[in-house]
Scaffold this motif. Structure first.
Motif, PDB file in Angstrom:
ATOM      1  N   UNK A  30      -5.732  -9.256  -7.488  1.00 56.30           N
ATOM      2  CA  UNK A  30      -4.779 -10.353  -7.436  1.00 56.30           C
ATOM      3  C   UNK A  30      -4.088 -10.358  -8.756  1.00 56.30           C
ATOM      4  N   UNK A  31      -4.783 -10.230  -9.964  1.00 59.74           N
ATOM      5  CA  UNK A  31      -4.362 -10.393 -11.404  1.00 59.74           C
ATOM      6  C   UNK A  31      -3.249  -8.999 -11.695  1.00 59.74           C
ATOM      7  N   UNK A  32      -4.015  -7.979 -11.142  1.00 67.47           N
ATOM      8  CA  UNK A  32      -3.219  -6.632 -11.418  1.00 67.47           C
ATOM      9  C   UNK A  32      -1.819  -6.905 -10.287  1.00 67.47           C
ATOM     10  N   UNK A  33      -1.995  -7.335  -9.116  1.00 67.29           N
ATOM     11  CA  UNK A  33      -0.545  -7.281  -8.518  1.00 67.29           C
ATOM     12  C   UNK A  33       0.425  -8.332  -9.152  1.00 67.29           C
ATOM     13  N   UNK A  34      -0.134  -9.443  -9.681  1.00 69.42           N
ATOM     14  CA  UNK A  34       0.976 -10.394 -10.241  1.00 69.42           C
ATOM     15  C   UNK A  34       1.583  -9.747 -11.285  1.00 69.42           C
ATOM     16  N   UNK A  35       0.658  -9.129 -12.098  1.00 72.27           N
ATOM     17  CA  UNK A  35       1.262  -8.508 -13.242  1.00 72.27           C
ATOM     18  C   UNK A  35       2.295  -7.419 -12.952  1.00 72.27           C
ATOM     19  N   UNK A  36       1.897  -6.427 -11.939  1.00 74.40           N
ATOM     20  CA  UNK A  36       2.870  -5.512 -11.397  1.00 74.40           C
ATOM     21  C   UNK A  36       4.158  -5.907 -11.034  1.00 74.40           C
ATOM     22  N   UNK A  38       5.487  -8.739 -11.968  1.00 71.64           N
ATOM     23  CA  UNK A  38       6.156  -9.449 -13.149  1.00 71.64           C
ATOM     24  C   UNK A  38       6.877  -8.328 -13.704  1.00 71.64           C
ATOM     25  N   UNK A  39       6.366  -7.001 -14.005  1.00 67.32           N
ATOM     26  CA  UNK A  39       6.880  -6.020 -14.587  1.00 67.32           C
ATOM     27  C   UNK A  39       8.031  -5.492 -14.012  1.00 67.32           C
ATOM     28  N   UNK A  40       8.098  -5.442 -12.473  1.00 71.47           N
ATOM     29  CA  UNK A  40       9.210  -4.841 -11.747  1.00 71.47           C
ATOM     30  C   UNK A  40      10.484  -5.961 -12.101  1.00 71.47           C
ATOM     31  N   UNK A  82      17.324   0.808  -5.405  1.00 69.98           N
ATOM     32  CA  UNK A  82      16.438   1.124  -4.104  1.00 69.98           C
ATOM     33  C   UNK A  82      15.209   1.258  -4.661  1.00 69.98           C
ATOM     34  N   UNK A  83      14.937   1.759  -5.536  1.00 68.48           N
ATOM     35  CA  UNK A  83      13.266   2.140  -5.991  1.00 68.48           C
ATOM     36  C   UNK A  83      12.974   0.672  -6.324  1.00 68.48           C
ATOM     37  N   UNK A  84      13.579  -0.238  -7.017  1.00 67.75           N
ATOM     38  CA  UNK A  84      13.048  -1.465  -7.333  1.00 67.75           C
ATOM     39  C   UNK A  84      12.902  -2.365  -6.226  1.00 67.75           C
ATOM     40  N   UNK A  85      13.581  -2.327  -5.387  1.00 67.65           N
ATOM     41  CA  UNK A  85      13.524  -2.945  -4.084  1.00 67.65           C
ATOM     42  C   UNK A  85      12.217  -2.492  -3.112  1.00 67.65           C
ATOM     43  N   UNK A  86      12.117  -1.118  -3.327  1.00 69.18           N
ATOM     44  CA  UNK A  86      11.070  -0.526  -2.455  1.00 69.18           C
ATOM     45  C   UNK A  86       9.535  -1.019  -3.155  1.00 69.18           C
ATOM     46  N   UNK A  87       9.934  -0.725  -4.456  1.00 72.46           N
ATOM     47  CA  UNK A  87       8.541  -1.230  -5.133  1.00 72.46           C
ATOM     48  C   UNK A  87       7.934  -2.794  -4.698  1.00 72.46           C
ATOM     49  N   UNK A  88       9.093  -3.734  -4.930  1.00 74.10           N
ATOM     50  CA  UNK A  88       8.744  -5.026  -4.820  1.00 74.10           C
ATOM     51  C   UNK A  88       8.227  -5.293  -3.506  1.00 74.10           C
ATOM     52  N   UNK A  89       9.023  -4.712  -2.470  1.00 79.69           N
ATOM     53  CA  UNK A  89       8.633  -4.751  -0.876  1.00 79.69           C
ATOM     54  C   UNK A  89       7.015  -4.387  -0.648  1.00 79.69           C
ATOM     55  N   UNK A 118       6.642   3.572 -10.800  1.00 80.61           N
ATOM     56  CA  UNK A 118       5.213   3.867 -10.887  1.00 80.61           C
ATOM     57  C   UNK A 118       4.554   3.866 -12.225  1.00 80.61           C
ATOM     58  N   UNK A 119       5.267   4.702 -13.191  1.00 82.57           N
ATOM     59  CA  UNK A 119       4.853   4.561 -14.630  1.00 82.57           C
ATOM     60  C   UNK A 119       4.846   3.214 -15.339  1.00 82.57           C
ATOM     61  N   UNK A 120       5.965   2.409 -15.025  1.00 84.04           N
ATOM     62  CA  UNK A 120       5.946   0.992 -15.190  1.00 84.04           C
ATOM     63  C   UNK A 120       4.938   0.216 -14.942  1.00 84.04           C
ATOM     64  N   UNK A 121       4.181   0.462 -13.770  1.00 82.79           N
ATOM     65  CA  UNK A 121       3.249  -0.512 -13.150  1.00 82.79           C
ATOM     66  C   UNK A 121       1.755   0.157 -13.397  1.00 82.79           C
TER      67      UNK A 121
END
Length: 387
Positions: A30-36, A38-40, A82-89, A118-121
């Motif tokens: 859950x902590x990893x997900x919140x941080x990922x 947040x970064x996006x 698109x990539x930003x939206x796909x990663x958030x989704x 992917x590199x960002x998270x």
């Protein structure tokens, strides 16, 4: 474990990740997900909007032509959104897990942008793409830490991507299914809302037409849905290149239409009717010869001094024809199309006469059509048809 190794070789099953799932109730996950997430989202906050460029047409025509310059995104293309939206989704659906790869079937630009996120998270990324993809796109994917898995048959990218995801315990992003649903088409600073905000001070603030080429179909769906939701009168035209089934499937109403040959215009055109291509939302399609796309993108450089990829040329050719139709009908208004990505990714293709000769493409008659149009506003042959 599959890591950020710059290689163009396929992932080996011996290096695949275990398929056991993560415990989504685990505090560490859950902590990893919140941080990922947040970064996006923070990346979006650091990004300025892209420019809306005016294409020079005679003012007395009463028709204005604009290009939404998506090449100014940090990964250089329309696919950044698109990539930003796909990663958030995918993150919010619990599909992306720490340490496990994201896999995408992509002809290039989407993979470049997804490798960046992917590199960002901090997760691995594998792009499954046709072997004919431009070397510059391959370089950019690897620059952002991604890996390239090439296939000889373009139609196999889907099954190969799914197989790699299964054997690695990763996630197949599947842009061709989820592009139309990952983006918030009602607004929230999507590309459609951005265009309308940027046109507010222009003499024709509500465009008569928006021209959007289709790879996944997500952008055309976003525009069309936003237009209907906001109750605008704007119509949406989707140009289709050679060796793509979208035009035939749309005109015939056949959801199973296919094309046996891969599109030469990277980023658009597909061998099958993709799930994210929402045929009922758009108003019109055009079939555009590949030579016309190249002629148009070269004309763009002559007009505004910017090189762009072939998909921009496909849209610009159709936009030119629509402007000519409006002039023939005595109409005024504005037309918006997209500058999808920069031309420096295709110097060995659309800007190389040797490549045109290899492909048997003669752009001369199309270049003459554009020259005549820009000089007179006229288009050869009938332009009075309506969708």
């Amino acid at each position: 474990m599959i890591g950020f190794v710059s290689t163009t070789e396929p992932a080996s099953p011996a290096t695949a990740l275990p398929t056991a799932d993560v415990d989504r109730s685990d505090p560490a996950y859950r902590s990893w997900l919140k941080e990922a997430v947040r970064k996006v989202r923070a990346e979006s906050g650091r990004s300025a909007d892209t420019h809306l460029l005016a294409f020079p047409l005679p003012e007395e025509w009463g028709v204005d032509l604009y290009l939404k310059d998506e090449s100014t995104h940090s990964t250089g293309s329309l696919k950044h959104r698109l990539a930003r939206s796909l990663f958030l989704y995918a993150l919010c659906n619990g599909w992306i897990r720490p340490g496990r790869p994201v896999i995408e079937a992509s002809s290039g630009s989407t993979a470049v942008s997804e490798a960046y996120f992917a590199q960002l998270i901090g997760v691995p990324f594998i792009a499954v793409m046709p072997r004919t993809t431009s070397p510059e796109k391959t370089r950019l994917i690897e620059f952002h830490g991604g890996r390239c898995h090439f296939v000889d048959e373009p139609g196999t990218v889907y099954e190969v991507s799914a197989a790699l995801a299964e054997e690695s315990g990763g996630h197949f992003m599947d842009q061709f299914t989820y592009a139309e649903r990952a983006t918030d088409w009602r607004g929230n600073n999507n590309i459609a809302e951005s265009v309308y905000q940027q046109l507010r001070g222009e003499r024709h603030p509500e465009p008569s037409w928006i021209v959007a080429t289709a790879g996944t179909g997500g952008t055309s769906a976003t525009f069309a849905r936003y237009i209907h939701y906001m109750q605008f009168d704007t119509r949406v035209c989707v140009p289709d290149p050679e060796n793509s089934c979208f035009f035939d499937g749309w005109t015939s109403g056949d959801p199973h239409a296919t094309s046996e040959t891969a599109s030469r215009i990277e980023g658009i055109g597909r061998p099958r009717m993709e799930p994210s291509f929402v045929t009922g939302a758009i108003d019109r399609m055009m079939k555009v010869p590949d030579a016309a796309s190249v002629a148009a993108v070269r004309a763009l450089e002559g007009a505004i001094g910017k090189k762009a990829g072939g998909s921009t040329g496909t849209g610009l050719w159709s936009a030119f024809k629509i402007v000519a139709e409006m002039l023939a009908h005595g109409e005024t208004g504005s037309v918006v199309t997209l500058l999808c990505d920069p031309g420096d990714r295709y110097l060995d293709k659309y800007y190389a006469d040797s490549w045109l000769a290899e492909q048997g493409l003669d752009i001369t008659p199309y270049a003459r059509t554009i020259e005549r149009f820009l000089a007179t506003g006229e288009w050869p042959g009938p332009v009075g048809e309506r969708p």
